[in-house]
Design a protein around this motif. Structure first.
Motif, PDB file in Angstrom:
ATOM      1  N   ARG A 149       0.495  -1.593  -0.216  1.00  0.00           N
ATOM      2  CA  ARG A 149      -0.112   0.031  -0.284  1.00  0.00           C
ATOM      3  C   ARG A 149       0.953   1.163   0.233  1.00  0.00           C
ATOM      4  O   ARG A 149       2.183   1.155   0.553  1.00  0.00           O
ATOM      5  CB  ARG A 149      -1.303  -0.098   1.143  1.00  0.00           C
ATOM      6  N   LEU A 150      -0.008   1.735  -0.843  1.00  0.00           N
ATOM      7  CA  LEU A 150       0.966   3.783  -0.700  1.00  0.00           C
ATOM      8  C   LEU A 150       1.095   4.343   0.971  1.00  0.00           C
ATOM      9  O   LEU A 150       0.172   4.147   1.096  1.00  0.00           O
ATOM     10  CB  LEU A 150       0.130   4.218  -2.269  1.00  0.00           C
ATOM     11  N   VAL A 151       2.607   4.440   1.051  1.00  0.00           N
ATOM     12  CA  VAL A 151       2.070   5.874   2.103  1.00  0.00           C
ATOM     13  C   VAL A 151       2.143   7.200   1.858  1.00  0.00           C
ATOM     14  O   VAL A 151       1.325   7.748   2.364  1.00  0.00           O
ATOM     15  CB  VAL A 151       3.484   5.434   3.271  1.00  0.00           C
ATOM     16  N   GLN A 152       3.348   7.444   0.679  1.00  0.00           N
ATOM     17  CA  GLN A 152       3.389   8.782   0.811  1.00  0.00           C
ATOM     18  C   GLN A 152       4.486   8.646  -0.811  1.00  0.00           C
ATOM     19  O   GLN A 152       4.922   8.247  -0.569  1.00  0.00           O
ATOM     20  CB  GLN A 152       3.666   9.540   1.618  1.00  0.00           C
ATOM     21  N   ARG A 153       4.349   9.564  -0.664  1.00  0.00           N
ATOM     22  CA  ARG A 153       5.202  10.134  -1.751  1.00  0.00           C
ATOM     23  C   ARG A 153       6.425  11.154  -1.391  1.00  0.00           C
ATOM     24  O   ARG A 153       6.132  11.982  -0.566  1.00  0.00           O
ATOM     25  CB  ARG A 153       4.533  10.640  -3.805  1.00  0.00           C
ATOM     26  N   ASN A 154       8.113  10.223  -1.908  1.00  0.00           N
ATOM     27  CA  ASN A 154       8.371  11.571  -1.166  1.00  0.00           C
ATOM     28  C   ASN A 154       9.492  11.665  -2.574  1.00  0.00           C
ATOM     29  O   ASN A 154       9.890  11.643  -2.947  1.00  0.00           O
ATOM     30  CB  ASN A 154       9.859   9.764  -0.968  1.00  0.00           C
ATOM     31  N   ASP A 155       9.555  13.609  -2.010  1.00  0.00           N
ATOM     32  CA  ASP A 155      10.005  14.327  -3.103  1.00  0.00           C
ATOM     33  C   ASP A 155      11.835  14.786  -2.986  1.00  0.00           C
ATOM     34  O   ASP A 155      11.454  14.914  -1.089  1.00  0.00           O
ATOM     35  CB  ASP A 155       9.856  15.651  -3.013  1.00  0.00           C
ATOM     36  N   PHE A 156      12.823  14.210  -2.561  1.00  0.00           N
ATOM     37  CA  PHE A 156      13.856  14.485  -2.530  1.00  0.00           C
ATOM     38  C   PHE A 156      14.565  14.787  -3.209  1.00  0.00           C
ATOM     39  O   PHE A 156      14.456  15.454  -4.796  1.00  0.00           O
ATOM     40  CB  PHE A 156      13.991  13.021  -1.829  1.00  0.00           C
ATOM     41  N   THR A 157      16.359  15.540  -3.122  1.00  0.00           N
ATOM     42  CA  THR A 157      17.385  16.476  -4.042  1.00  0.00           C
ATOM     43  C   THR A 157      18.438  14.500  -3.777  1.00  0.00           C
ATOM     44  O   THR A 157      18.600  13.910  -3.077  1.00  0.00           O
ATOM     45  CB  THR A 157      17.890  17.386  -3.745  1.00  0.00           C
ATOM     46  N   VAL A 158      18.801  14.635  -4.915  1.00  0.00           N
ATOM     47  CA  VAL A 158      20.136  14.253  -4.863  1.00  0.00           C
ATOM     48  C   VAL A 158      21.929  14.419  -5.574  1.00  0.00           C
ATOM     49  O   VAL A 158      21.195  15.547  -6.305  1.00  0.00           O
ATOM     50  CB  VAL A 158      20.688  12.661  -5.449  1.00  0.00           C
TER      51      VAL A 158
END
Length: 162
Positions: free
Chosen positions: A134-143
């Motif tokens: 199940r989807l918990v959340q979208r994670n937006d981040f930088t690399v």
């Protein structure tokens, strides 16, 4: 494809590193921009990563072809975290990810784990969803890559085990 699913052997490590890079560069390019793909692939070191993971107790299950060469794998950490699930681009769409996730779940249940969790890429998200995650959340981040921060995302997903 007349192979099996087995535990990683140390001599598989090089093939797994190559497979990972090919999957990110080819399959990943279907959903991520070139800068994102470059940053993603740069985060995956060579064969030593797989040897070290196995040595610390991670379970690396490998799907092989008829010649016993790795074509897909899943890396399961002892706490139920699926850190990696990759399939060589020449072998996608054959149900290997589904089979690997099913075997990881079987082993997790046998070890007394109560859930599996992962951070799935855009392309892996539907694979995990079909396996009951199940989807918990979208994670937006930088690399950090090539002197800049590259925006990218993945999806936190989990599956209770019973």
């Amino acid at each position: 494809m007349a192979g099996v699913i087995r535990l990683m052997r140390e001599d598989d490590a090089g093939a797994l590193a190559v497979l990972t890079g090919a999957a990110i560069r080819t399959t990943g390019a279907r959903a991520y921009a070139p800068a994102q793909v470059a940053a993603w692939v740069a985060r995956h070191p060579g064969p030593e990563r797989f040897v070290a993971s196995a040595a610390k107790g991670d379970i690396i299950l490998v799907a092989t072809d008829a010649a016993d060469e790795p074509v897909a794998y899943v890396l399961l950490e002892p706490g139920g975290h699926i850190d990696m699930l990759y399939c060589h681009p020449d072998h996608t769409g054959r149900g290997l990810a589904r089979q690997l996730l099913a075997e990881a779940e079987t082993r997790s249940l046998a070890a007394g784990m109560t859930r599996l969790f992962t951070e799935a890429s855009e392309l892996a998200r539907p694979v995990f969803a079909r396996a009951g995650f199940r989807l918990v959340q979208r994670n937006d981040f930088t690399v950090a890559h090539a002197g800049r921060n590259v925006a990218i995302h993945n999806y936190a997903m989990n599956k209770p085990l019973s």
